[in-house]
Design an enzyme around this catalytic site. Sequence first.
Site, mmCIF file in Angstrom:
data_model
loop_
_atom_site.group_PDB
_atom_site.id
_atom_site.type_symbol
_atom_site.label_atom_id
_atom_site.label_comp_id
_atom_site.label_asym_id
_atom_site.label_seq_id
_atom_site.Cartn_x
_atom_site.Cartn_y
_atom_site.Cartn_z
ATOM 1 N N ALA A 167 -2.607 38.470 -55.685
ATOM 2 C CA ALA A 167 -2.932 39.284 -54.516
ATOM 3 C C ALA A 167 -4.155 40.157 -54.778
ATOM 4 O O ALA A 167 -5.021 40.318 -53.907
ATOM 5 C CB ALA A 167 -1.735 40.139 -54.119
ATOM 6 N N ASP A 168 -4.231 40.728 -55.966
ATOM 7 C CA ASP A 168 -5.384 41.566 -56.308
ATOM 8 C C ASP A 168 -6.671 40.746 -56.352
ATOM 9 O O ASP A 168 -7.709 41.149 -55.814
ATOM 10 C CB ASP A 168 -5.167 42.239 -57.659
ATOM 11 C CG ASP A 168 -4.296 43.474 -57.565
ATOM 12 O OD1 ASP A 168 -4.415 44.203 -56.582
ATOM 13 O OD2 ASP A 168 -3.495 43.704 -58.477
ATOM 14 N N LEU A 169 -6.621 39.603 -57.016
ATOM 15 C CA LEU A 169 -7.831 38.807 -57.194
ATOM 16 C C LEU A 169 -8.342 38.257 -55.868
ATOM 17 O O LEU A 169 -9.551 38.298 -55.588
ATOM 18 C CB LEU A 169 -7.570 37.671 -58.177
ATOM 19 C CG LEU A 169 -7.295 38.093 -59.621
ATOM 20 C CD1 LEU A 169 -6.838 36.896 -60.445
ATOM 21 C CD2 LEU A 169 -8.524 38.732 -60.254
#
Length: 396
Positions: A167-169
């Site tokens: 999700a962050d990437l």
Amino acid sequence: MRPLDGIKVVDFSRVLAGPMATQVMAEYGAEVTKIERPGDGDESRVFEPVFDGGHSAYYAAFNRSKRSIAVDLKSEEGRQLAFDLAASADVLVENFLPGGMASMGLGYEVLREANPGLVYVSNTGFGQTGPYAKRKGYDTIFQALSGVIDLTGHPDGPPAKVGLPFADLTSGLWILIGALTGLLGRVRSGQGCHVDMAMMDAQVSLLSLPAARYFALGETPTRTGTEHLGRVPSSAFACKGGEWLFISASDQHWPLLCGALGLDGMADDPSLARNIDRVDRRAEVTQVLADAIAMRDRDELAPALRKVGVPAGEVNTVPEILNDPHTQARGMVATYDDPDRGATPGLRTPLRYSGYDDHRFEAPPKLGADTRRILAEELALDEATIAALYERGIVQ
């Protein structure tokens, strides 16, 4: 010359998604100024894993090639310094909860008055609007809520998170897309904009194929392990010795795969010539292939399949792919000169542009490493004023 030379970015973001996006901008030429808290800085400075000497490899992975200024945003003077930097920037990236920047006098509506061309990217968990807007969250929370975890893993096992901070990437990529498209829009309109980028929205947008299946068939998509719902074969198979090989074969590859595995009877069977028919007989076909592949050594089978044109790829470990000759030839692993550690390895950003110089690959900044120079050169403060800011702890 680099693609983003001359672009000034003020980065209020911390940890991963925002810093990832601004690092890409920095390495393609933008001047990125990272705003950090005095004392601690970005909390990821102390995250595991760490290099010898205690420096966070996590922080280094997402903050190369930037400048750091440590400013106390709880103080009126510190907020004014941040405002003045943003007033001359092209892009601002922040990841406070909705209203957080506005409460410090650094919201978009205020800054646009001082800087109409500013592209202001707000990266939040759930966006500026909606019933969840004030919720907090982390990478795995967004993986869970968005359905990504429910789709990951084997059918007979529990749900699993993706092996990366997915999700962050992916949100970092959307922050970057938002900033760059905002700059492109500014070329046409002469005006900046506010980009509302929600990590939850980014994850939901990635459900393209499962959502298409739901829209078309009304089905709730389920976990499939390494198998592809619409293609047989397309999955990982265990080879002799326990190593794994991923094989994905369309109709044109099917007879070639069968020939390489000595399954001439399957190759000649007209009822298996079409992928749609093999999907209907998935369990039967997959089991026959698995039995044949289990007798073969991966290092022998993989090149043999590729030689006849069947797409096949070894399931590599991280060390294997980082040391792979193709990865090395593409220059994806490079080194930057760290003032404490010397030559330090890291992953390069993947784009290569013709007509431009190679991208930057510089060490992450120490906390407040550029504070004095930025105050003097960018904000034109005299030495006495700068000294007073340091003395009162407004800057570090």
